[in-house]
Design an enzyme around this catalytic site. Structure first.
Site, PDB file in Angstrom:
ATOM      1  N   HIS A 116     -10.378  -5.021  -3.521  1.00 34.86           N
ATOM      2  CA  HIS A 116      -9.032  -5.371  -3.035  1.00 34.86           C
ATOM      3  C   HIS A 116      -9.113  -5.734  -1.566  1.00 34.86           C
ATOM      4  O   HIS A 116      -9.955  -5.211  -0.829  1.00 34.86           O
ATOM      5  CB  HIS A 116      -8.055  -4.198  -3.223  1.00 34.86           C
ATOM      6  CG  HIS A 116      -8.556  -2.913  -2.646  1.00 34.86           C
ATOM      7  ND1 HIS A 116      -9.466  -2.112  -3.308  1.00 34.86           N
ATOM      8  CD2 HIS A 116      -8.310  -2.306  -1.464  1.00 34.86           C
ATOM      9  CE1 HIS A 116      -9.745  -1.065  -2.554  1.00 34.86           C
ATOM     10  NE2 HIS A 116      -9.062  -1.161  -1.417  1.00 34.86           N
ATOM     11  N   MET A 117      -8.216  -6.589  -1.136  1.00 38.98           N
ATOM     12  CA  MET A 117      -8.150  -6.989   0.267  1.00 38.98           C
ATOM     13  C   MET A 117      -6.873  -6.433   0.886  1.00 38.98           C
ATOM     14  O   MET A 117      -5.774  -6.667   0.382  1.00 38.98           O
ATOM     15  CB  MET A 117      -8.171  -8.511   0.366  1.00 38.98           C
ATOM     16  CG  MET A 117      -8.294  -9.004   1.794  1.00 38.98           C
ATOM     17  SD  MET A 117      -8.654 -10.749   1.846  1.00 38.98           S
ATOM     18  CE  MET A 117      -7.058 -11.411   1.388  1.00 38.98           C
ATOM     19  N   HIS A 118      -7.044  -5.666   1.963  1.00 44.27           N
ATOM     20  CA  HIS A 118      -5.889  -5.187   2.718  1.00 44.27           C
ATOM     21  C   HIS A 118      -5.367  -6.342   3.569  1.00 44.27           C
ATOM     22  O   HIS A 118      -6.146  -7.077   4.182  1.00 44.27           O
ATOM     23  CB  HIS A 118      -6.291  -4.059   3.679  1.00 44.27           C
ATOM     24  CG  HIS A 118      -6.786  -2.823   3.001  1.00 44.27           C
ATOM     25  ND1 HIS A 118      -6.009  -1.694   2.870  1.00 44.27           N
ATOM     26  CD2 HIS A 118      -7.974  -2.535   2.421  1.00 44.27           C
ATOM     27  CE1 HIS A 118      -6.709  -0.759   2.240  1.00 44.27           C
ATOM     28  NE2 HIS A 118      -7.900  -1.241   1.964  1.00 44.27           N
ATOM     29  N   ASN A 136     -12.926  -3.209   2.223  1.00 51.24           N
ATOM     30  CA  ASN A 136     -13.878  -2.110   2.370  1.00 51.24           C
ATOM     31  C   ASN A 136     -14.788  -2.080   1.148  1.00 51.24           C
ATOM     32  O   ASN A 136     -14.319  -2.206   0.009  1.00 51.24           O
ATOM     33  CB  ASN A 136     -13.130  -0.775   2.477  1.00 51.24           C
ATOM     34  CG  ASN A 136     -12.284  -0.696   3.739  1.00 51.24           C
ATOM     35  OD1 ASN A 136     -12.721  -1.092   4.806  1.00 51.24           O
ATOM     36  ND2 ASN A 136     -11.059  -0.200   3.620  1.00 51.24           N
ATOM     37  N   GLU A 174     -12.193   3.566  -0.978  1.00 56.28           N
ATOM     38  CA  GLU A 174     -11.624   4.713  -1.709  1.00 56.28           C
ATOM     39  C   GLU A 174     -11.338   4.359  -3.155  1.00 56.28           C
ATOM     40  O   GLU A 174     -11.507   5.187  -4.053  1.00 56.28           O
ATOM     41  CB  GLU A 174     -10.329   5.189  -1.034  1.00 56.28           C
ATOM     42  CG  GLU A 174     -10.584   5.856   0.302  1.00 56.28           C
ATOM     43  CD  GLU A 174      -9.304   6.205   1.035  1.00 56.28           C
ATOM     44  OE1 GLU A 174      -8.222   6.244   0.422  1.00 56.28           O
ATOM     45  OE2 GLU A 174      -9.400   6.427   2.257  1.00 56.28           O
ATOM     46  N   VAL A 175     -10.862   3.152  -3.402  1.00 59.00           N
ATOM     47  CA  VAL A 175     -10.571   2.717  -4.774  1.00 59.00           C
ATOM     48  C   VAL A 175     -11.622   1.681  -5.163  1.00 59.00           C
ATOM     49  O   VAL A 175     -11.713   0.611  -4.546  1.00 59.00           O
ATOM     50  CB  VAL A 175      -9.148   2.122  -4.882  1.00 59.00           C
ATOM     51  CG1 VAL A 175      -8.907   1.604  -6.298  1.00 59.00           C
ATOM     52  CG2 VAL A 175      -8.097   3.170  -4.514  1.00 59.00           C
ATOM     53  N   ASP A 231       0.849  -1.193   0.000  1.00 59.37           N
ATOM     54  CA  ASP A 231       0.000   0.000   0.000  1.00 59.37           C
ATOM     55  C   ASP A 231       0.887   1.247   0.000  1.00 59.37           C
ATOM     56  O   ASP A 231       1.897   1.308   0.703  1.00 59.37           O
ATOM     57  CB  ASP A 231      -0.920  -0.009   1.233  1.00 59.37           C
ATOM     58  CG  ASP A 231      -2.073   0.958   1.086  1.00 59.37           C
ATOM     59  OD1 ASP A 231      -3.222   0.497   0.941  1.00 59.37           O
ATOM     60  OD2 ASP A 231      -1.830   2.193   1.105  1.00 59.37           O
ATOM     61  N   ILE A 232       0.500   2.243  -0.778  1.00 63.90           N
ATOM     62  CA  ILE A 232       1.302   3.465  -0.908  1.00 63.90           C
ATOM     63  C   ILE A 232       1.290   4.278   0.399  1.00 63.90           C
ATOM     64  O   ILE A 232       2.205   5.067   0.648  1.00 63.90           O
ATOM     65  CB  ILE A 232       0.789   4.294  -2.119  1.00 63.90           C
ATOM     66  CG1 ILE A 232       1.885   5.162  -2.697  1.00 63.90           C
ATOM     67  CG2 ILE A 232      -0.450   5.109  -1.780  1.00 63.90           C
ATOM     68  CD1 ILE A 232       1.568   5.723  -4.078  1.00 63.90           C
TER      69      ILE A 232
HETATM   70  P1  5GP Z   1      -9.774   1.417   0.303  1.00 63.91           P
HETATM   71  O1  5GP Z   1     -10.113   2.568   1.218  1.00 63.91           O
HETATM   72  O2  5GP Z   1     -10.380   1.601  -1.061  1.00 63.91           O
HETATM   73  O3  5GP Z   1     -10.074   0.087   0.907  1.00 63.91           O
HETATM   74  O4  5GP Z   1      -8.200   1.439   0.170  1.00 63.91           O
HETATM   75  C1  5GP Z   1      -7.504   1.908  -0.950  1.00 63.91           C
HETATM   76  C2  5GP Z   1      -6.034   1.797  -0.611  1.00 63.91           C
HETATM   77  O5  5GP Z   1      -5.300   1.937  -1.814  1.00 63.91           O
HETATM   78  C3  5GP Z   1      -5.543   2.858   0.359  1.00 63.91           C
HETATM   79  O6  5GP Z   1      -4.986   2.232   1.515  1.00 63.91           O
HETATM   80  C4  5GP Z   1      -4.485   3.619  -0.456  1.00 63.91           C
HETATM   81  O7  5GP Z   1      -3.365   4.010   0.324  1.00 63.91           O
HETATM   82  C5  5GP Z   1      -4.116   2.625  -1.540  1.00 63.91           C
HETATM   83  N1  5GP Z   1      -3.710   3.244  -2.803  1.00 63.91           N
HETATM   84  C6  5GP Z   1      -4.375   4.211  -3.475  1.00 63.91           C
HETATM   85  N2  5GP Z   1      -3.712   4.532  -4.600  1.00 63.91           N
HETATM   86  C7  5GP Z   1      -2.610   3.740  -4.646  1.00 63.91           C
HETATM   87  C8  5GP Z   1      -1.544   3.610  -5.585  1.00 63.91           C
HETATM   88  O8  5GP Z   1      -1.472   4.289  -6.609  1.00 63.91           O
HETATM   89  N3  5GP Z   1      -0.586   2.694  -5.291  1.00 63.91           N
HETATM   90  C9  5GP Z   1      -0.633   1.911  -4.159  1.00 63.91           C
HETATM   91  N4  5GP Z   1       0.368   1.046  -3.976  1.00 63.91           N
HETATM   92  N5  5GP Z   1      -1.631   2.009  -3.262  1.00 63.91           N
HETATM   93  C10 5GP Z   1      -2.611   2.911  -3.497  1.00 63.91           C
END
Ligand code: 5GP
Ligand code: ZN
Length: 118
Positions: free
Chosen positions: A101-103, A88, A96-97, A32-33
């Site tokens: 995806h699974m963290h 999420n 957010e994305v 994760d970034i």
């Molecule tokens: P969400 O809130 O959708 O579950 O999490 C999206 C995750 O994607 C966030 O933790 C965010 O830091 C990560 N993320 C967003 N854009 C990028 C990217 O361009 N590269 C990487 N490696 N992670 C990203």
């Protein structure tokens, strides 16, 4: 199959760089970034599935594969004494994305309670 405006589809195509831990025809894993724990990577189907609301029977194999490789990837990333997975979904889930995806989050120290109590 993919959305040209989607960050994770563009990572899958190699158009946006990511620090990958795994890459095959169905799935990728990358750090994760904005890590929220010492180990924090995302395990992502390559197909543009928006969230678990959109998951159907045709996706059973990829989600099964995702779950059964999680432990090995977590261990390889340094989380050998436990980890947490989070998916999420939608507005309430604070997604957010919008590409499912699974963290995978890990210590070494315990991560604390699953959700903060109000
Ligand atoms: P969400 O809130 O959708 O579950 O999490 C999206 C995750 O994607 C966030 O933790 C965010 O830091 C990560 N993320 C967003 N854009 C990028 C990217 O361009 N590269 C990487 N490696 N992670 C990203
Ligand atoms: Zn996508």
């Amino acid at each position: 199959m993919n959305d040209p405006n989607c960050i994770f589809c563009n990572i899958a195509k190699g158009l946006i760089p990511a620090k990958k831990l795994h890459d095959d025809e169905d799935l990728m894993a990358f750090h994760d970034i904005r890590p929220q724990a010492p180990v924090h990577f995302l395990l992502v189907p390559k197909a543009h599935i928006v969230s678990l609301y959109e998951a159907t029977a045709e996706h059973q194999a990829v989600f099964g594969k995702m779950l059964t490789m999680t432990g090995r990837l977590a261990r390889e990333a340094g989380a050998s004494d436990g980890f947490r997975t989070i998916i999420n979904n939608g507005r309430v889930g604070h997604q957010e994305v919008y590409h499912v995806h699974m963290h995978v989050l890990g210590g070494p120290e315990p991560l604390g309670p699953m959700l903060l109590r109000k």
